[in-house]
Write a protein that holds these residues in place. Structure first.
Motif, short mmCIF file in Angstrom:
data_model
loop_
_atom_site.label_atom_id
_atom_site.label_comp_id
_atom_site.label_asym_id
_atom_site.label_seq_id
_atom_site.Cartn_x
_atom_site.Cartn_y
_atom_site.Cartn_z
N GLY B 186 0.83 -1.20 0.00
CA GLY B 186 0.00 0.00 0.00
C GLY B 186 0.86 1.24 0.00
O GLY B 186 1.87 1.31 0.70
N ASN B 187 0.47 2.20 -0.80
CA ASN B 187 1.20 3.48 -0.88
C ASN B 187 0.32 4.58 -0.29
O ASN B 187 -0.70 4.94 -0.90
N GLY B 201 -5.03 0.25 6.76
CA GLY B 201 -5.97 -0.87 6.78
C GLY B 201 -6.03 -1.56 5.43
O GLY B 201 -5.73 -0.96 4.39
N TRP B 202 -6.38 -2.83 5.48
CA TRP B 202 -6.64 -3.60 4.27
C TRP B 202 -8.00 -4.25 4.43
O TRP B 202 -8.30 -4.78 5.51
N GLN B 203 -8.76 -4.26 3.39
CA GLN B 203 -10.04 -4.95 3.51
C GLN B 203 -10.53 -5.41 2.15
O GLN B 203 -10.21 -4.81 1.11
N THR B 216 -3.46 -6.37 8.62
CA THR B 216 -4.41 -5.35 8.16
C THR B 216 -4.04 -3.98 8.71
O THR B 216 -4.83 -3.05 8.64
N THR B 217 -2.83 -3.87 9.26
CA THR B 217 -2.48 -2.58 9.87
C THR B 217 -1.16 -2.02 9.37
O THR B 217 -0.69 -1.01 9.88
N VAL B 239 -8.95 -3.25 -0.98
CA VAL B 239 -8.48 -1.85 -0.94
C VAL B 239 -7.53 -1.68 0.22
O VAL B 239 -7.57 -2.43 1.21
N PHE B 240 -6.69 -0.68 0.07
CA PHE B 240 -5.79 -0.24 1.13
C PHE B 240 -6.31 1.10 1.63
O PHE B 240 -6.66 1.97 0.82
N THR B 241 -6.42 1.24 2.93
CA THR B 241 -6.97 2.49 3.46
C THR B 241 -5.96 3.20 4.36
O THR B 241 -5.14 2.57 5.02
N VAL B 242 -6.06 4.51 4.33
CA VAL B 242 -5.23 5.35 5.21
C VAL B 242 -6.19 6.25 5.98
O VAL B 242 -6.83 7.12 5.40
N ASP B 243 -6.32 5.96 7.24
CA ASP B 243 -7.29 6.70 8.08
C ASP B 243 -8.69 6.63 7.47
O ASP B 243 -9.48 7.57 7.62
N GLY B 244 -8.96 5.57 6.76
CA GLY B 244 -10.29 5.42 6.16
C GLY B 244 -10.39 5.93 4.74
O GLY B 244 -11.43 5.77 4.10
N PHE B 245 -9.34 6.58 4.26
CA PHE B 245 -9.33 7.04 2.86
C PHE B 245 -8.82 5.88 2.01
O PHE B 245 -7.70 5.42 2.19
#
Lengths: 178, 413
Positions: B186-187, B201-203, B216-217, B239-245
């Motif tokens: 994840g970038n 996060g990963w989901q 996932t962290t 998807v990879f998330t950054v603070d939910g983005f």
């Protein structure tokens, strides 16, 4: 610090053509001349420029107002602000308390300054410049004291980080019209 | 706009007031000191910042202040507008004046997950007005800000952002060159981020249980397939998330062996293997199979095993080893990578070879196997099952079931 300074003389608001109070062209020319003359007169009794420490103190005042603004924010925003400042979240209440104390004292001071002007106006009396400067100096002192008191409330690392924010990131967002 | 009208009115007043004041000065009158509202120490501050303060937060701070001598005489003003990418206005204020001696200050936090990535922009007008002589200062006007917010992205093995395919082998681990795992990176793409302490996060999005994540962290994770795709489609996404983005979805196909097809066959008389096959006769029917995947592509060598479960006698079998004879040489495991007993190489890059063999190594079988002669005399049949991805007979992914039949002079499947 990246503070942009602007010279007031270069940007007197409004355009001559767009203004009207019934003055003729010749009167306008006279008015321009009078403006220059009056500026020269008034400058004799006025300070030409704020000192560097006053600029720093002004930034501190604006910074304390910003802190106070964030004191009313939600928990997440506060946490983000703590990270931005580089301090522990647990230290925020202390910072907010200092900003609140400053704001309260500042408000009293400014109210006193306004009351003084209103009183002088109502009596048609001139302002005492020393007194006017005294209000400003007191306000700067309040800000300096507030920032200094943060040192006692914060860990050394947090205080250092906060100082970094105050002297680097925060000034980048401020344009000072001098 | 009403604010502009208001400001214009003040400007007009300012002009007249200052002019009259100047006329007094020109005429030699004493300048009334109580009309003075500033000196060189009076500073006007326009505060405006548009900052990324979190992976999913854009913060806009704006305000106007006055300090120094006569600060108590100045009202401060700001109007502003903040726009999201695509020019959607998120926040605007047509103008707010503070009381004299007070600052005016606003702060907003917005989520790129709501407004999207791209260029955020803001503009503000700042003004300080001294009512004592109707004079306005416009610090820093106009203030224009922009902030580029880049969406998080994912890099798949080999580079790029997908789509990507890897394998599901029925719950069996990585086999041969068929990985059931894939390392994704994840970038965050945070850029300049003030005070960011991002939570990664990963989901899964489409068919979320189809893959599991080693972490996932963190910014990198290993995906492990938990099931196969429904076909030649990218029906799984993460998807990879950054603070939910969230990053764009990475589309995934979880490929798997699904079938086995006969490619060609060959018949050999008097096979080798006996001391004197020409005396006793027999046959060797050779079957070349290939396996294929969800995309109907032939698979490169993959460990595959054969099992024969149910034997049925189709005629009266007397003496001999027709029944349950393993000596006939059914190859049971095919692999290019595993050696050892009962393991046979694939015949070529995409096919493996199976035999149905019957030959008399000793006299006395009833009925006796003979050389191919166009006869149609079935002796015995058995279920024939092929399983891929495991060496253990009967385990792995079932790729096909056949009924194979031994005749006296040939074998079929």
């Amino acid at each position: 610090m990246f503070i942009s300074f602007h010279r007031r003389a270069a940007s007197v608001p409004g355009s001559w053509a767009g203004m009207s109070c019934g003055a003729s062209r010749s009167l306008r020319i006279a008015i321009v001349a009078s403006l220059l003359f009056s500026a020269a007169l008034s400058s004799q009794n006025q300070r030409e420029i704020a000192s560097p420490s006053e600029v720093t103190d002004s930034l501190s005042i604006a910074f304390l107002h910003q802190i106070q603004r964030y004191a009313a924010a939600d928990t997440q925003t506060k946490a983000r602000y703590a990270r931005r400042l580089g301090v522990a979240e647990s230290e925020l209440p202390g910072i907010f308390a200092v900003a609140r104390q400053f704001a309260s004292a500042e408000q009293s001071l400014m109210a006193e300054a306004r009351a003084y002007r209103e009183r002088q106006n109502s009596l048609n009396q001139p302002l005492n410049l020393d007194r006017v400067k005294g209000f400003a100096a007191s306000r700067y002192t309040l800000a300096r004291t507030a920032v200094a008191s943060l040192q006692n409330r914060l860990s050394a690392a947090s205080y250092s980080a906060l100082q970094r924010f105050l002297t680097t990131e925060f000034p980048r967002s401020v344009s000072i019209w001098k | 706009m009403s604010r502009i009208d208001s400001k214009s009115a003040k400007k007009s007043f300012s002009f007249c007031a200052v002019s009259l004041w100047s006329v007094f000065a020109l005429l030699g009158s004493n300048t009334p000191a109580y009309a003075q509202c500033s000196d060189g120490s009076t500073l006007h501050l326009a505060i405006a910042s548009l900052t990324r303060t979190g992976g999913n937060t854009v913060t806009y701070d704006i305000g106007t202040e006055t300090t120094g001598d006569y600060a108590a005489d100045w009202q401060n003003y700001v109007d502003f507008s903040e726009s999201a990418p695509g020019s959607t206005v998120m926040h605007s204020n047509s103008g707010t004046w503070s009381s004299a001696g007070q600052e005016v200050y606003y702060s907003y936090n917005d989520q790129p997950s709501v407004y999207g990535p791209g260029n955020y922009s803001a503009s503000s007008d700042h003004e300080a007005y001294a009512s004592c002589y109707g004079y306005s200062i416009y610090p820093g006007n106009p203030v224009g800000l922009s902030l580029a917010v880049t969406q998080p992205t994912v890099t798949v093995p080999g580079g790029g952002s997908g789509p990507y395919a890897f394998w599901y082998l029925g719950g069996y681990p990585n086999t041969d060159n068929y990985p059931i795992t894939a390392n994704f990176t994840g970038n965050p793409n945070l850029g300049t981020c003030s005070g960011c302490n991002p939570v990664y996060g990963w989901q899964g999005v489409d068919r979320p249980g189809a893959v599991s994540f080693s972490s996932t962290t963190s910014t990198s994770t290993t995906l492990t397939s938990q099931t196969a795709s429904y076909g030649a489609v990218y029906d799984v996404s993460v998807v990879f998330t950054v603070d939910g983005f969230s990053s764009p979805e990475v589309m995934i196909n979880l490929n798997t062996p699904v079938g086995l097809t006969l490619a060609s066959s060959n018949q050999v008389s008097n096979p080798a293997g006996c001391s004197n096959p020409s005396v006793y006769g027999g046959y060797d029917n050779q079957f070349y199979y290939y396996e294929y995947d969800l995309w109907n592509y032939a698979l490169a060598p993959l460990t595959t095993n054969e099992s024969n479960d149910v034997y049925t006698d189709l005629t009266t079998i007397g003496a001999g080893s027709w029944h349950y004879s393993s000596a006939w040489g059914d190859d049971s495991v095919w692999s290019n990578y595993v050696t050892g007993s009962n393991v046979y190489p694939w015949a070529n890059s995409y096919e493996f070879l199976d035999h149905i063999i019957a030959y008399n190594c000793s006299a006395g079988w009833t009925p006796p196997p003979v050389q191919p002669a166009g006869l149609n005399s079935p002796v015995q049949s058995a279920t024939q099952q092929f399983h891929a991805a495991d060496q253990t007979t009967g385990q792995g992914i079932s790729v096909n079931d056949y009924i194979q039949t031994w005749y006296t002079d040939h074998g079929t499947n």
